[in-house]
Design an enzyme around this catalytic site. Structure first.
Site, short mmCIF file in Angstrom:
data_model
loop_
_atom_site.label_atom_id
_atom_site.label_comp_id
_atom_site.label_asym_id
_atom_site.label_seq_id
_atom_site.Cartn_x
_atom_site.Cartn_y
_atom_site.Cartn_z
N LYS A 22 -0.97 1.19 -6.01
CA LYS A 22 -1.40 1.76 -5.07
C LYS A 22 -0.40 2.09 -4.10
O LYS A 22 -0.28 3.50 -3.57
CB LYS A 22 -2.49 0.68 -4.29
CG LYS A 22 -2.69 1.15 -2.97
CD LYS A 22 -3.68 0.19 -2.21
CE LYS A 22 -3.04 -0.91 -1.13
NZ LYS A 22 -2.21 -0.49 -0.17
N CYS A 116 -4.29 -4.16 13.36
CA CYS A 116 -4.53 -4.33 12.01
C CYS A 116 -4.71 -6.04 12.04
O CYS A 116 -4.18 -6.94 12.56
CB CYS A 116 -3.31 -4.00 11.41
SG CYS A 116 -3.21 -4.69 9.46
N ARG A 399 -9.99 -1.58 -1.42
CA ARG A 399 -8.94 -0.68 -1.13
C ARG A 399 -7.80 -0.67 -2.08
O ARG A 399 -7.06 0.22 -2.10
CB ARG A 399 -8.47 -1.25 0.23
CG ARG A 399 -9.41 -1.02 1.61
CD ARG A 399 -8.56 -1.28 2.93
NE ARG A 399 -7.17 -0.80 2.77
CZ ARG A 399 -6.09 -1.57 3.31
NH1 ARG A 399 -6.18 -2.72 3.89
NH2 ARG A 399 -4.96 -1.27 3.11
C1 UD1 Z 1 4.15 -1.75 3.04
C2 UD1 Z 1 3.05 -2.02 2.14
C3 UD1 Z 1 2.31 -3.44 2.45
C4 UD1 Z 1 3.41 -4.68 2.46
C5 UD1 Z 1 4.67 -4.30 3.41
C6 UD1 Z 1 5.38 -5.47 3.49
C7 UD1 Z 1 2.42 0.22 1.78
C8 UD1 Z 1 1.43 1.23 1.75
N1 UD1 Z 1 1.94 -1.07 2.07
O1 UD1 Z 1 3.55 -1.72 4.44
O2 UD1 Z 1 1.63 -3.58 1.45
O3 UD1 Z 1 2.54 -5.77 2.70
O4 UD1 Z 1 5.07 -3.06 3.24
O5 UD1 Z 1 6.29 -5.41 2.18
O6 UD1 Z 1 3.48 0.40 0.89
N2 UD1 Z 1 7.85 -2.70 11.54
C9 UD1 Z 1 8.22 -2.23 12.72
N3 UD1 Z 1 8.47 -1.12 13.26
C10 UD1 Z 1 7.98 -0.05 12.35
C11 UD1 Z 1 7.49 -0.28 10.97
C12 UD1 Z 1 7.61 -1.69 10.50
O7 UD1 Z 1 8.41 -3.12 13.57
O8 UD1 Z 1 8.03 1.32 12.71
C13 UD1 Z 1 7.75 -4.16 11.08
C14 UD1 Z 1 6.30 -4.37 10.67
O9 UD1 Z 1 5.31 -5.03 11.76
C15 UD1 Z 1 6.68 -5.73 9.69
C16 UD1 Z 1 7.95 -5.19 9.13
O10 UD1 Z 1 8.50 -4.38 9.87
O11 UD1 Z 1 7.05 -6.75 10.44
C17 UD1 Z 1 7.60 -4.59 7.66
O12 UD1 Z 1 6.75 -3.65 7.83
P1 UD1 Z 1 6.80 -2.51 6.82
O13 UD1 Z 1 7.72 -2.62 5.55
O14 UD1 Z 1 6.78 -1.24 7.55
O15 UD1 Z 1 5.02 -2.51 6.12
P2 UD1 Z 1 4.50 -1.15 5.75
O16 UD1 Z 1 5.39 -0.10 5.32
O17 UD1 Z 1 3.42 -0.77 6.83
#
Ligand code: UD1
Length: 420
Positions: A22, A116, A399
């Site tokens: 996914k 979320c 999902r």
């Molecule tokens: C992706 C995965 C999810 C997984 C996560 C961590 C997808 C669709 N989803 O989610 O299944 O659990 O990686 O491996 O691939 N953060 C910020 N600011 C930002 C972006 C992120 O502070 O702009 C923080 C988040 O709150 C979190 C951390 O960075 O604490 C990692 O998040 P991130 O890697 O971005 O997760 P997703 O890409 O949303």
């Protein structure tokens, strides 16, 4: 609303075929926005999140059609550039269209994803990086409005935190940008690697693929020419079924799996006493006589994935001794704990650390899924619980898990999908 009714079993036995990932499919579907032609995507999983993103692209004017075994996505007819709240609220990963739409059309609006269940999950790092590339970003009435009428420009981006979808978004924005973009502290997840490899094989030179430093040579607005590709196997789905084997003390074989993406998960299962026979694209897990307790800290890839934390927490309830599970990525990702406690698990939470004392007898009851991976933890616990467990709100599970109940039923689980 559907729910799963699960009766505890002695053991499972057989083979499970793993679906496409996914989390690889989502950025790769978004990537089709950068293509000038129709793109064929093979091995897409049949899960709700994929349907949601395809619907979003269709709403924007693309055509998405299943032809034989491939989804054909044609974004040459795309006319709209606004991802509206009704879709984004159901799936945060909709934010993945921001980078590609902005770099292709010079403007894009995406509804802010909002809160979320597993934590705040801001998108500030995506937006900051796009601003560095020359975009003007406004937040208005719940929408991110991004404009770059003269196109995006390559620059040097250092992510404060490693972000998976943030890296994918900026790689896609950089693909059509003018000049070279470097990303320092990039995510190294296999799903990001596949996105980079496909772009690199189709005219966007990317150096450092698989490392934390990426260098993307933009095409200066020229759309790319991609024919077809096949999605990598889902490592989280595979890891979940490995946990199903471990918790029920069963031998299970997984097919269409990529064992090299499961290093941290295999290492923890081995520490718990499980054994593996591994060959390319297939692996068999042999159960531990007695499960040993573990210490886990969730980290970015290649560390232990946060998306496997809930499943290992369920597994730890059946280990003999005290396991410690520390969640480092998402502040609120322990919603499954209270449901597992209701089934009889001995778990103490202190901040982002769960202490699990096993082995405890679990009893079937009514439980509620709270997020995608939490749902699968409840299914795992139900497989070994005494009596019947009803897992409610499985729209979370739908999902991200392709045909979960059919795959488990085929290996001997007593599992039924019913309606409330
Ligand atoms: C992706 C995965 C999810 C997984 C996560 C961590 C997808 C669709 N989803 O989610 O299944 O659990 O990686 O491996 O691939 N953060 C910020 N600011 C930002 C972006 C992120 O502070 O702009 C923080 C988040 O709150 C979190 C951390 O960075 O604490 C990692 O998040 P991130 O890697 O971005 O997760 P997703 O890409 O949303």
């Amino acid at each position: 609303m559907d729910y799963l009714q699960i009766k505890g079993v002695k053991s499972l036995n057989g083979t499970i075929k793993i679906s496409g990932a996914k989390n690889a499919s989502l950025p790769l579907i978004a990537m089709t926005i950068l293509a000038k032609n129709k793109v064929k995507i093979k091995n897409l999983p049949q899960v709700a999140d994929i349907k949601t993103l395809l619907k979003l692209l269709s709403n924007l004017g693309a055509t998405c059609e299943m032809q034989n075994d491939a989804m054909e996505v044609d974004t040459s007819t795309l006319t709209q550039t606004k991802a509206t709240y009704d879709i984004v609220k159901t799936m945060r990963a909709s934010i993945l269209v921001l980078g590609p739409i902005l770099s292709r059309f010079g403007h894009c609006e995406v509804s802010l994803p909002g809160g979320c269940a597993i934590g705040q999950r801001p998108i500030d790092l995506h937006l900051k990086a796009l601003e560095q590339m020359g975009a003007k970003i406004n937040i208005e009435a719940g929408y991110v409005q991004a404009n770059a009428p003269k196109g995006l420009k390559g620059c040097d981006i250092i992510f404060d935190k490693i972000t998976v979808t943030g890296t994918a978004n900026i790689v896609m924005a950089a693909a059509l940008a003018k000049g070279v973009t470097t990303i320092t502290n990039a995510a190294r997840e296999p799903e990001v690697v596949q996105l980079c490899e496909i772009l690199n094989a189709n005219g966007v030179k990317i150096e450092g693929i698989g490392s934390a430093s990426l260098k993307i040579h933009g095409t200066n607005g020229k759309l790319i020419d991609i024919d077809e590709f096949s999605i990598i196997p889902d490592r989280i789905e595979a890891g979940t079924y490995l946990c199903a084997a471990a918790i029920t003390k069963s031998t299970l074989t997984l097919e269409n799996v990529e064992p090299s993406h499961l290093g941290a998960v295999i290492a923890k299962l081995e520490e718990m006493g499980c054994k593996f026979s591994i060959a390319p694209q297939t692996m068999t897990i042999h159960p531990a006589k007695t499960l040993k307790p573990i210490k886990i800290i969730t980290q970015e890839y290649p560390g232990f994935p946060t998306d496997m934390q809930a499943q290992f927490l369920a597994l730890a309830t059946q280990a003999n001794g005290t396991s410690i599970i520390e969640e480092r990525l998402f502040e609120n990702r322990f919603m499954h704990v209270s449901e597992l406690q209701r089934m009889g698990a001995n778990i103490t939470l202190s901040g982002n650390i769960a202490t699990v004392v096993g082995k405890t007898k679990l009893s079937g009851t009514d439980v509620m899924a709270t997020d995608l991976r939490a749902s699968s933890a409840l299914v795992l616990a139900a497989l070994v619980a005494d009596g019947i467990t009803n897992v409610h709100r499985i729209y979370h599970l739908d999902r991200g898990y392709d045909s979960l109940e059919k795959k488990l039923e085929n290996v001997g689980a007593k599992i039924k999908r019913l309606q409330e």
